[in-house]
Design an enzyme around this catalytic site. Structure first.
Site, mmCIF file in Angstrom:
data_model
loop_
_atom_site.group_PDB
_atom_site.id
_atom_site.type_symbol
_atom_site.label_atom_id
_atom_site.label_comp_id
_atom_site.label_asym_id
_atom_site.label_seq_id
_atom_site.Cartn_x
_atom_site.Cartn_y
_atom_site.Cartn_z
ATOM 1 N N HIS A 354 0.847 -1.200 0.000
ATOM 2 C CA HIS A 354 0.000 0.000 0.000
ATOM 3 C C HIS A 354 0.876 1.242 0.000
ATOM 4 O O HIS A 354 2.089 1.173 0.134
ATOM 5 C CB HIS A 354 -0.983 -0.003 1.172
ATOM 6 C CG HIS A 354 -0.360 -0.042 2.540
ATOM 7 N ND1 HIS A 354 0.211 1.061 3.139
ATOM 8 C CD2 HIS A 354 -0.216 -1.066 3.428
ATOM 9 C CE1 HIS A 354 0.653 0.730 4.339
ATOM 10 N NE2 HIS A 354 0.418 -0.564 4.540
ATOM 11 N N HIS A 358 -2.053 9.314 2.955
ATOM 12 C CA HIS A 358 -3.197 9.916 2.247
ATOM 13 C C HIS A 358 -3.547 11.197 2.982
ATOM 14 O O HIS A 358 -3.156 11.390 4.140
ATOM 15 C CB HIS A 358 -4.387 8.939 2.226
ATOM 16 C CG HIS A 358 -4.736 8.365 3.570
ATOM 17 N ND1 HIS A 358 -5.504 9.038 4.494
ATOM 18 C CD2 HIS A 358 -4.396 7.196 4.175
ATOM 19 C CE1 HIS A 358 -5.635 8.292 5.586
ATOM 20 N NE2 HIS A 358 -4.955 7.176 5.429
ATOM 21 N N HIS A 365 -9.991 9.317 4.428
ATOM 22 C CA HIS A 365 -9.238 9.485 3.176
ATOM 23 C C HIS A 365 -9.784 10.785 2.606
ATOM 24 O O HIS A 365 -10.778 10.793 1.898
ATOM 25 C CB HIS A 365 -9.457 8.312 2.224
ATOM 26 C CG HIS A 365 -8.809 7.046 2.727
ATOM 27 N ND1 HIS A 365 -8.883 5.849 2.083
ATOM 28 C CD2 HIS A 365 -8.048 6.801 3.836
ATOM 29 C CE1 HIS A 365 -8.203 4.921 2.751
ATOM 30 N NE2 HIS A 365 -7.686 5.476 3.826
ATOM 31 N N GLU A 408 2.301 6.157 7.060
ATOM 32 C CA GLU A 408 1.938 4.830 7.550
ATOM 33 C C GLU A 408 2.575 3.670 6.806
ATOM 34 O O GLU A 408 1.888 2.870 6.174
ATOM 35 C CB GLU A 408 0.416 4.676 7.538
ATOM 36 C CG GLU A 408 -0.267 5.065 6.217
ATOM 37 C CD GLU A 408 -1.775 4.769 6.249
ATOM 38 O OE1 GLU A 408 -2.134 3.642 6.619
ATOM 39 O OE2 GLU A 408 -2.565 5.651 5.905
ATOM 40 N N TYR A 412 4.138 -6.797 5.750
ATOM 41 C CA TYR A 412 3.164 -7.877 5.967
ATOM 42 C C TYR A 412 3.741 -9.141 5.356
ATOM 43 O O TYR A 412 3.897 -9.223 4.128
ATOM 44 C CB TYR A 412 1.819 -7.521 5.314
ATOM 45 C CG TYR A 412 1.394 -6.097 5.649
ATOM 46 C CD1 TYR A 412 0.685 -5.820 6.819
ATOM 47 C CD2 TYR A 412 1.772 -5.018 4.840
ATOM 48 C CE1 TYR A 412 0.342 -4.507 7.153
ATOM 49 C CE2 TYR A 412 1.440 -3.713 5.164
ATOM 50 C CZ TYR A 412 0.730 -3.457 6.322
ATOM 51 O OH TYR A 412 0.406 -2.166 6.649
ATOM 52 N N ARG A 429 2.278 -2.271 11.021
ATOM 53 C CA ARG A 429 2.119 -0.943 10.416
ATOM 54 C C ARG A 429 2.251 0.070 11.539
ATOM 55 O O ARG A 429 1.854 -0.196 12.682
ATOM 56 C CB ARG A 429 0.748 -0.803 9.731
ATOM 57 C CG ARG A 429 0.507 0.579 9.124
ATOM 58 C CD ARG A 429 -0.643 0.635 8.110
ATOM 59 N NE ARG A 429 -1.947 0.315 8.662
ATOM 60 C CZ ARG A 429 -2.566 -0.830 8.533
ATOM 61 N NH1 ARG A 429 -2.014 -1.823 7.858
ATOM 62 N NH2 ARG A 429 -3.753 -1.027 9.066
ATOM 63 N N GLU A 431 1.409 4.139 12.016
ATOM 64 C CA GLU A 431 0.734 5.238 11.317
ATOM 65 C C GLU A 431 0.567 6.434 12.236
ATOM 66 O O GLU A 431 0.001 6.318 13.326
ATOM 67 C CB GLU A 431 -0.649 4.774 10.838
ATOM 68 C CG GLU A 431 -1.465 5.886 10.185
ATOM 69 C CD GLU A 431 -2.760 5.397 9.546
ATOM 70 O OE1 GLU A 431 -3.320 4.381 10.024
ATOM 71 O OE2 GLU A 431 -3.211 6.031 8.575
HETATM 72 N N1 GLY Z 1 -7.446 3.412 8.508
HETATM 73 C C1 GLY Z 1 -7.443 3.592 7.119
HETATM 74 C C2 GLY Z 1 -6.123 3.922 6.608
HETATM 75 O O1 GLY Z 1 -5.130 3.804 7.314
HETATM 76 O O2 GLY Z 1 -5.992 4.383 5.513
HETATM 77 MN MN MN Z 2 -4.452 5.835 6.988
HETATM 78 MN MN MN Z 3 -5.265 3.786 9.443
#
Ligand code: GLY
Ligand code: MN
Ligand code: MN
Length: 461
Positions: A354, A358, A365, A408, A412, A429, A431
């Site tokens: 990913h 964002h 988002h 973030e 994995y 992760r 974030e």
């Molecule tokens: N919790 C959604 C994201 O991290 O984008």
């Molecule tokens: Mn996020």
């Molecule tokens: Mn998140």
């Protein structure tokens, strides 16, 4: 917030739609969940951004001359016994600094009148189910009056472009709310970490929902209305499922727990992830991967500053993660080559699939173009080495103070041939939420520790 701020935002919209423009902004619909029972109402973000009004059944009209009209639910003594207080059109102008307010039942009668003699009608495209058709119906009514000398708008334009640009840079009030939302979420993560270790030490069974309950407790105790998105509480291998939701799986001694959860406060989201050992002590392989993800986050934070591109933090993270994957033997040098080969071929995608962030704001988002507006024409094409899709590259957005984004990175590790077994089923992760400042960025979610030693110290207490 002082209502002047909402009035100022509406004035900025009025100025941008031009003197002959009219903008239509509905709030969200109430949604049935099951018999006689609705989902918790959440206002539309654009509507709330321009009014501060939280009731359902409301519609805002802004005209290019700077006037705003609110249509809202009328006072109704009997309905208010069941559904609660309504502001009503009489009190709305003073309370919300709109120029006029009308009962929402008059929407279909008033809109053709308001649309008459305007040139351009602006509304958010493809957001509100049925709005396009309703606008069409109102325009049909205006057209019927053309033979009486009325002018009918000839252009429909997407209002999202204007509002997204405004929402992308957060003002001081928004930044303050986002700091408070992130602080509540940080406390919730601390509480979940402590609960996990305490229950395991006491020999109690811990399940994902126990930790979810701790998060919710802290969200509501802090004054937040709700979670900003479905909380992820993922024990052990569940952390490798990116959109996992808190469920019933046992939280086992010796495994990691990944929690991605953030509260919403007065319409603003936070979005925070921590990964911690359920019992409070990292194992060697867990710690090796954890420190790698943290180093990649630090690299991303270091380049999050005005003038950098939105993609810079992602590229910084990928570089560190890819090097770590080679060093730890997740990727086999003899098969994938060196660092630059891993980046070019996106071989790292096996373990990091990913993006690193964002926009964050009213929506988790959040809105806002990821392309620099003045450079949309500079497009180049390339083939994605993993999917084979043709990707259109446009210059990424230049960061400016007041923009808010998440940082973030993660890793994995699903079991696969050639992947060292000590790393199997580990998902990590980290974030944090960052406000771009004049000199760099401010991490507003660091009320919860992020260094492995600090997490262990917190969970030992
Ligand atoms: N919790 C959604 C994201 O991290 O984008
Ligand atoms: Mn996020
Ligand atoms: Mn998140």
């Amino acid at each position: 917030m002082s209502n002047t701020l909402y009035a100022q935002r509406r004035a900025r919209v009025a100025q941008q739609i031009g003197p002959q423009g009219i903008a239509l902004i509905p709030t969200a619909l109430e949604r049935p969940r099951n018999r006689d029972n609705d989902f918790l109402f959440r206002f539309d973000s654009y509507f709330h951004y321009l009014t501060g009004f939280t009731e359902p059944n409301a519609f805002l009209v802004i005209t290019g001359d700077g006037k705003s009209t609110l249509l809202c639910a009328p006072k109704d003594a009997e309905r208010e016994i069941w559904d609660g207080y309504r502001l009503g059109p009489q009190a709305a102008p003073a309370a919300l600094t709109v120029d006029a307010a009308l009962p929402i039942g008059e929407l279909d009668a008033q809109l053709p009148r308001l649309l008459e003699n305007r040139e351009v009608v602006w509304f958010p495209f493809a957001i509100h189910e049925g709005l396009e058709a309703r606008v069409g119906g109102w325009l049909t009514k205006v057209r019927a009056r053309v033979r009486f000398g009325a002018l009918c708008p000839e252009q429909q334009r997407d209002l999202c472009g204007i509002l997204d640009e405004m929402r992308l840079v957060k003002d001081a009030h928004e930044q303050d709310l986002m700091r408070r939302a992130a602080a509540i979420s940080a406390r919730a993560h601390v509480r979940a970490m402590r609960t996990s270790a305490r229950m395991l030490r006491a020999g109690q069974e811990v399940r994902e929902y126990h930790l979810d309950a701790e998060l919710l407790h802290e969200f509501r105790a802090g004054g937040s209305q709700c979670a900003a998105y479905g909380s992820i509480v993922a024990a052990g291998a569940n952390a490798c499922v990116l959109h996992y939701r808190a469920d019933v799986a046992p939280v086992r001694d010796g495994e990691l727990v990944l929690i991605d959860a953030g509260c919403e406060l007065d319409g603003y989201a936070s979005d925070v992830t921590r990964t911690f050992p359920a019992n409070g002590r990292f194992t060697g392989p867990q710690r090796a991967l954890y420190d790698l993800v943290l180093a990649s986050q630090e690299a991303a934070v270091a380049v999050t500053k005005p003038g950098a591109r939105f993609t810079d933090p992602h590229e910084a993270s990928v570089k560190v993660l890819a090097q770590g994957m080679l060093d730890l033997g997740l990727l086999d040098r003899s098969k994938v080559g060196g660092l630059q080969d891993v980046i070019d071929s996106r071989a790292y995608f096996q373990f990091y699939m990913h993006r690193t962030g964002h926009w964050l704001g009213m929506d988790v988002h959040d809105c806002g173009s990821y392309v620099e507006p003045g450079e949309v024409g500079q497009v180049s094409e390339r083939k994605d080495p993993v999917s084979g899709e043709t990707i259109q590259n446009r210059p990424s957005r230049v960061l400016r103070p007041g923009m808010v984004l998440t940082i973030e990175p993660g890793i994995y590790v699903r079991p696969a041939a050639g992947v060292p077994p000590q790393f199997h089923d580990i998902g990590i992760r980290i974030e944090d939420d960052a406000i771009v400042t004049e000199g760099g960025c401010e991490l507003i979610s660091r009320g919860v520790p992020v260094k492995a030693d600090e997490i262990e110290a917190l969970m030992a207490g």
